[in-house]
Design a protein around this motif. Structure first.
Motif, short mmCIF file in Angstrom:
data_model
loop_
_atom_site.label_atom_id
_atom_site.label_comp_id
_atom_site.label_asym_id
_atom_site.label_seq_id
_atom_site.Cartn_x
_atom_site.Cartn_y
_atom_site.Cartn_z
N GLU A 160 0.83 -1.20 0.00
CA GLU A 160 0.00 0.00 0.00
C GLU A 160 0.86 1.26 0.00
O GLU A 160 0.57 2.23 -0.70
CB GLU A 160 -0.94 -0.02 1.21
CG GLU A 160 -2.02 -1.08 1.14
CD GLU A 160 -2.86 -1.15 2.40
OE1 GLU A 160 -3.93 -1.78 2.36
OE2 GLU A 160 -2.44 -0.58 3.44
N ILE B 226 -6.58 3.87 -0.22
CA ILE B 226 -5.30 3.92 0.48
C ILE B 226 -4.71 5.32 0.55
O ILE B 226 -3.80 5.57 1.36
CB ILE B 226 -4.27 2.98 -0.17
CG1 ILE B 226 -4.10 3.30 -1.66
CG2 ILE B 226 -4.68 1.52 0.03
CD1 ILE B 226 -3.02 2.50 -2.35
N MET C 78 -6.46 0.40 -3.73
CA MET C 78 -5.77 -0.88 -3.87
C MET C 78 -6.82 -1.96 -4.04
O MET C 78 -7.79 -2.02 -3.27
CB MET C 78 -4.90 -1.18 -2.66
CG MET C 78 -4.17 -2.53 -2.75
SD MET C 78 -2.89 -2.54 -4.02
CE MET C 78 -1.53 -1.83 -3.07
#
Length: 372
Positions: free
Chosen positions: A95, A149, A106
């Motif tokens: 990430e 993310i 993601m």
């Protein structure tokens, strides 16, 4: 015990990666040639967990060329290293790599019968958004997971915009306006009653289906009547959303409502511009302590061509950050998913147009309370 470290894979790691791949998987294995290609591809990332000269795990992250999406294509942990949290650490490292590459979301796939991995992904905040049928070599199905993310860190350059979720399917406009007004007056009432009062004032009567939605003229008037400055940018003159109804009587109702809005606007100091609101003007408004609310098409968000109001909170060289008042709890969405939602500036320019032929662009900029 040697401490585990994480780094990007290099060509010298390929033998160890192939060995690890063969130990962890019986099917759908990544080949030596593919590992080399992924390592040498500047856009993609192969993150490895290392102890000494031994690779205990890897995560392969693919970066989509045309979007802000990243995808964990494969993740593996050596059998003797399992139970130490390396899988979670590899996900976090992946990430971080994606965030540094400017990715917003993601995604990953997991076998629908892999209960351990599914539990881990859910614990880390991933939610299911789809299924791939017959995805694996053995014809097994895959669940598709995703997680936002990239998050905006508020700065002093822009006002701090509080979040207010719409409480009905049809009141995105009032919710967006409430967020804008509450930014400028922290004593403002953030209630469902106020939301519905604004909807009654600003609704355009007819929409595609169900309850009527709110137009820019009505929302600007609602802000003005509550003591705020307001400026409207509307790319079209005349009654809006007429193409959403076929009945001539309903079209006439829309025209009459528009005439009423125009009469009421004439009794105020609201500025009305029949031009689109540019990104530069939007940024100037934010830096001047004003808050824009924008009509968008949700096609870019969820593949549904529905007009929808959002509040613009901040901007930078890459993104326009939005508060989206609609939270789909049935899909696992939370408030965190809809606050300071980063949208690529190029994508936002496409979103801020509703309709196919001569698309409508509409915005209301809410300014501080008036002194008159």
């Amino acid at each position: 015990m040697t401490e585990t470290s994480f780094r990007l894979a290099v060509s010298a790691d390929i033998d160890n990666l192939v060995t690890l791949e063969n130990r962890c998987f019986n099917d759908d294995r990544i080949s030596r040639r593919s590992f080399r290609r992924f390592i040498e591809m500047p856009r993609d990332r192969v993150v490895v967990a290392v102890e000494g000269d031994q690779i205990l795990g890897y995560s392969l992250v693919l970066m989509h060329a045309a979007t802000r999406l990243a995808r964990i294509y494969s993740i593996a942990v050596s059998p003797q290293a399992r139970g130490r949290g390396l899988g979670e650490q590899l996900i976090r490292q992946s990430e971080q790599q994606a965030v540094e590459a400017g990715r917003i979301i993601m995604r990953l796939e997991v076998r629908e019968d892999n209960t351990g991995a599914i539990a881990l992904y859910r614990r880390l905040g991933y939610r299911v958004f789809g299924t791939y049928r017959d995805y694996y070599e053995d014809h097994g199905n895959a669940l598709r997971f995703e997680r936002r993310i990239l998050f905006y860190e508020p700065s002093r350059e822009f006002p701090a915009v509080p979040y207010y979720p719409q409480t009905t399917d049809f009141s995105c406009g009032p919710a967006a306006l409430i967020m804008a007004m509450a930014t400028l007056d922290d004593q403002l009432s953030l209630t469902t009653l106020e939301e519905l009062k604004i909807w009654r004032e600003a609704t355009t009567i007819f929409m595609l289906a169900g309850h009527g939605g709110c137009g820019p003229h009505g929302l600007a008037l609602a802000a003005w009547h509550r003591g705020f400055h307001a400026t409207a940018y509307i790319s079209k003159e005349g009654a809006l959303f007429k193409d959403t109804v076929r009945n001539d009587d309903k079209k006439r109702v829309l025209e009459l409502v528009h005439e009423g809005f125009m009469h009421d606007l004439g009794q105020t100091g609201i500025e009305l511009h029949h031009d689109p609101l540019t990104l530069d003007k939007m940024a100037q408004a934010l830096k001047g302590g004003q808050v824009p609310i924008i009509l968008i098409s949700t096609w870019q968000l969820n593949r549904s061509r529905v007009p929808h109001w959002v509040t613009v909170c901040a901007m930078d060289d890459q993104f326009v950050y939005l508060h989206d008042p609609e939270i789909d709890t049935a899909e696992g969405e939370t408030v965190a998913d809809k606050q300071y939602l980063p949208v690529d500036r190029r994508i936002f320019d496409q979103m801020a147009r509703y309709g196919k032929n001569q698309p409508l662009q509409a915005a209301v900029i809410v300014g501080p309370r008036r002194t008159d």
